[in-house]
Design a protein around this motif. Sequence first.
Motif, PDB file in Angstrom:
ATOM      1  N   PRO A 233       0.836  -1.201   0.000  1.00 19.73           N
ATOM      2  CA  PRO A 233       0.000   0.000   0.000  1.00 19.73           C
ATOM      3  C   PRO A 233       0.873   1.253   0.000  1.00 19.73           C
ATOM      4  N   SER A 234       0.458   2.254  -0.728  1.00 22.14           N
ATOM      5  CA  SER A 234       1.147   3.541  -0.730  1.00 22.14           C
ATOM      6  C   SER A 234       0.413   4.491   0.221  1.00 22.14           C
ATOM      7  N   LEU A 235       0.868   5.720   0.292  1.00 21.41           N
ATOM      8  CA  LEU A 235       0.146   6.725   1.089  1.00 21.41           C
ATOM      9  C   LEU A 235      -1.039   7.303   0.328  1.00 21.41           C
ATOM     10  N   CYS A 236      -1.152   6.972  -0.950  1.00 18.06           N
ATOM     11  CA  CYS A 236      -2.156   7.601  -1.810  1.00 18.06           C
ATOM     12  C   CYS A 236      -3.429   6.764  -1.890  1.00 18.06           C
ATOM     13  N   ALA A 237      -4.374   7.104  -1.014  1.00 17.70           N
ATOM     14  CA  ALA A 237      -5.690   6.453  -1.004  1.00 17.70           C
ATOM     15  C   ALA A 237      -5.549   4.931  -1.049  1.00 17.70           C
ATOM     16  N   ALA A 238      -6.252   4.289  -1.992  1.00 16.13           N
ATOM     17  CA  ALA A 238      -6.255   2.821  -2.038  1.00 16.13           C
ATOM     18  C   ALA A 238      -5.250   2.270  -3.045  1.00 16.13           C
ATOM     19  N   TRP A 239      -4.355   3.118  -3.557  1.00 18.91           N
ATOM     20  CA  TRP A 239      -3.402   2.667  -4.571  1.00 18.91           C
ATOM     21  C   TRP A 239      -2.236   1.917  -3.959  1.00 18.91           C
ATOM     22  N   THR A 240      -1.766   0.914  -4.672  1.00 18.71           N
ATOM     23  CA  THR A 240      -0.511   0.261  -4.313  1.00 18.71           C
ATOM     24  C   THR A 240       0.641   1.125  -4.827  1.00 18.71           C
ATOM     25  N   VAL A 241       1.855   0.767  -4.422  1.00 17.88           N
ATOM     26  CA  VAL A 241       3.040   1.468  -4.915  1.00 17.88           C
ATOM     27  C   VAL A 241       3.088   1.415  -6.442  1.00 17.88           C
TER      28      VAL A 241
ATOM     29  N   ARG B  72      -1.694  14.366   3.332  1.00 21.79           N
ATOM     30  CA  ARG B  72      -1.153  13.096   3.830  1.00 21.79           C
ATOM     31  C   ARG B  72      -1.119  13.141   5.352  1.00 21.79           C
ATOM     32  N   HIS B  73      -2.039  12.447   5.998  1.00 17.81           N
ATOM     33  CA  HIS B  73      -2.198  12.505   7.453  1.00 17.81           C
ATOM     34  C   HIS B  73      -0.948  12.065   8.193  1.00 17.81           C
ATOM     35  N   VAL B  74      -0.204  11.122   7.636  1.00 17.37           N
ATOM     36  CA  VAL B  74       0.958  10.581   8.321  1.00 17.37           C
ATOM     37  C   VAL B  74       1.995  11.664   8.609  1.00 17.37           C
ATOM     38  N   ALA B  75       2.035  12.715   7.802  1.00 15.94           N
ATOM     39  CA  ALA B  75       3.029  13.771   7.980  1.00 15.94           C
ATOM     40  C   ALA B  75       2.704  14.692   9.142  1.00 15.94           C
ATOM     41  N   LEU B  76       1.465  14.695   9.597  1.00 12.59           N
ATOM     42  CA  LEU B  76       1.071  15.596  10.686  1.00 12.59           C
ATOM     43  C   LEU B  76       1.854  15.302  11.961  1.00 12.59           C
TER      44      LEU B  76
ATOM     45  N   LEU C  88       5.280  14.615  -8.997  1.00  8.95           N
ATOM     46  CA  LEU C  88       6.371  13.641  -8.930  1.00  8.95           C
ATOM     47  C   LEU C  88       6.954  13.553  -7.525  1.00  8.95           C
ATOM     48  N   GLN C  89       7.131  14.704  -6.884  1.00  5.00           N
ATOM     49  CA  GLN C  89       7.743  14.698  -5.554  1.00  5.00           C
ATOM     50  C   GLN C  89       6.802  14.121  -4.494  1.00  5.00           C
ATOM     51  N   VAL C  90       5.543  14.526  -4.526  1.00  5.22           N
ATOM     52  CA  VAL C  90       4.587  14.021  -3.538  1.00  5.22           C
ATOM     53  C   VAL C  90       4.377  12.522  -3.709  1.00  5.22           C
ATOM     54  N   HIS C  91       4.156  12.089  -4.944  1.00  6.77           N
ATOM     55  CA  HIS C  91       3.929  10.658  -5.159  1.00  6.77           C
ATOM     56  C   HIS C  91       5.194   9.845  -4.903  1.00  6.77           C
ATOM     57  N   GLY C  92       6.345  10.469  -5.085  1.00  3.00           N
ATOM     58  CA  GLY C  92       7.573   9.788  -4.717  1.00  3.00           C
ATOM     59  C   GLY C  92       7.599   9.454  -3.236  1.00  3.00           C
ATOM     60  N   GLN C  93       7.099  10.385  -2.410  1.00  2.00           N
ATOM     61  CA  GLN C  93       7.028  10.140  -0.977  1.00  2.00           C
ATOM     62  C   GLN C  93       5.874   9.196  -0.629  1.00  2.00           C
ATOM     63  N   ASP C  94       4.827   9.193  -1.440  1.00  2.28           N
ATOM     64  CA  ASP C  94       3.757   8.203  -1.254  1.00  2.28           C
ATOM     65  C   ASP C  94       4.317   6.781  -1.365  1.00  2.28           C
ATOM     66  N   ILE C  95       5.372   6.648  -2.143  1.00  4.35           N
ATOM     67  CA  ILE C  95       6.039   5.354  -2.319  1.00  4.35           C
ATOM     68  C   ILE C  95       7.077   5.128  -1.227  1.00  4.35           C
ATOM     69  N   ARG C  96       7.933   6.104  -1.015  1.00  2.17           N
ATOM     70  CA  ARG C  96       9.086   5.932  -0.130  1.00  2.17           C
ATOM     71  C   ARG C  96       8.711   5.814   1.343  1.00  2.17           C
TER      72      ARG C  96
END
Length: 209
Positions: free
Chosen positions: A24-32, A183-187, A106-114
């Motif tokens: 799972p990524s940070l982006c909703a229900a998407w996988t990496v 992205r809630h995790v960053a809070l 690109l940068q945000v989704h990169g962090q959704d993966i990393r």
Amino acid sequence: MIIDERRRTADLVESLDPEQLNSPSLCAAWTVKEVIGHLIAAVATPNSSALLLLLRSGFRIHKANARLAVMMADRPADELAALLRTHAENPFRPPIVGYPGQLTDLQVHGQDIRRPLGLPQDLRPERLRVSLDFLVGGRAVGFVPKRRPAGLRFETTDLDWAWGDGPRILGTAEAVMLALTGRHVALADLSGDGVAELKDRTSDPAGKN
């Protein structure tokens, strides 16, 4: 900046094993892998195919984008990496958000993966600055609801950047970028008397991306 980010994303794709790609990524229900599919679909999907999918999605852009991401992610990982490199220099410029929007995506989704994979941030300060300016500049349609940053002051602790007036929110440039984009995790990585208000705005359905 965009060209280099696409090539670095291709390097990242090639470094991931099947288990990581299907995580799972940070982006909703998407996988990496589906996040990667989204980044490629923006530049590698023929206009005719994109229009047809948009029609089938009832002209709901977000729904069409989600379908494109899933369809693209059916390809093998090495093919996805090759497509990123092939289209790295694609001059596509989205309406309204322009090139800053492309770079930020690109940068945000990169962090959704990393982030969920526990990988290093690997972000460039000068590119983070472009994205932060974009996210609070009023043109980040689809990235940040205008209400989210209003009346708050954001200050980065690792970059000479600040914006706004009001209760303060302090954190790394990466954490501020992710929090602005919902992205809630960053809070948890932020501090200051404005964090509670930002959390409320991020949790409010009317204030989501």
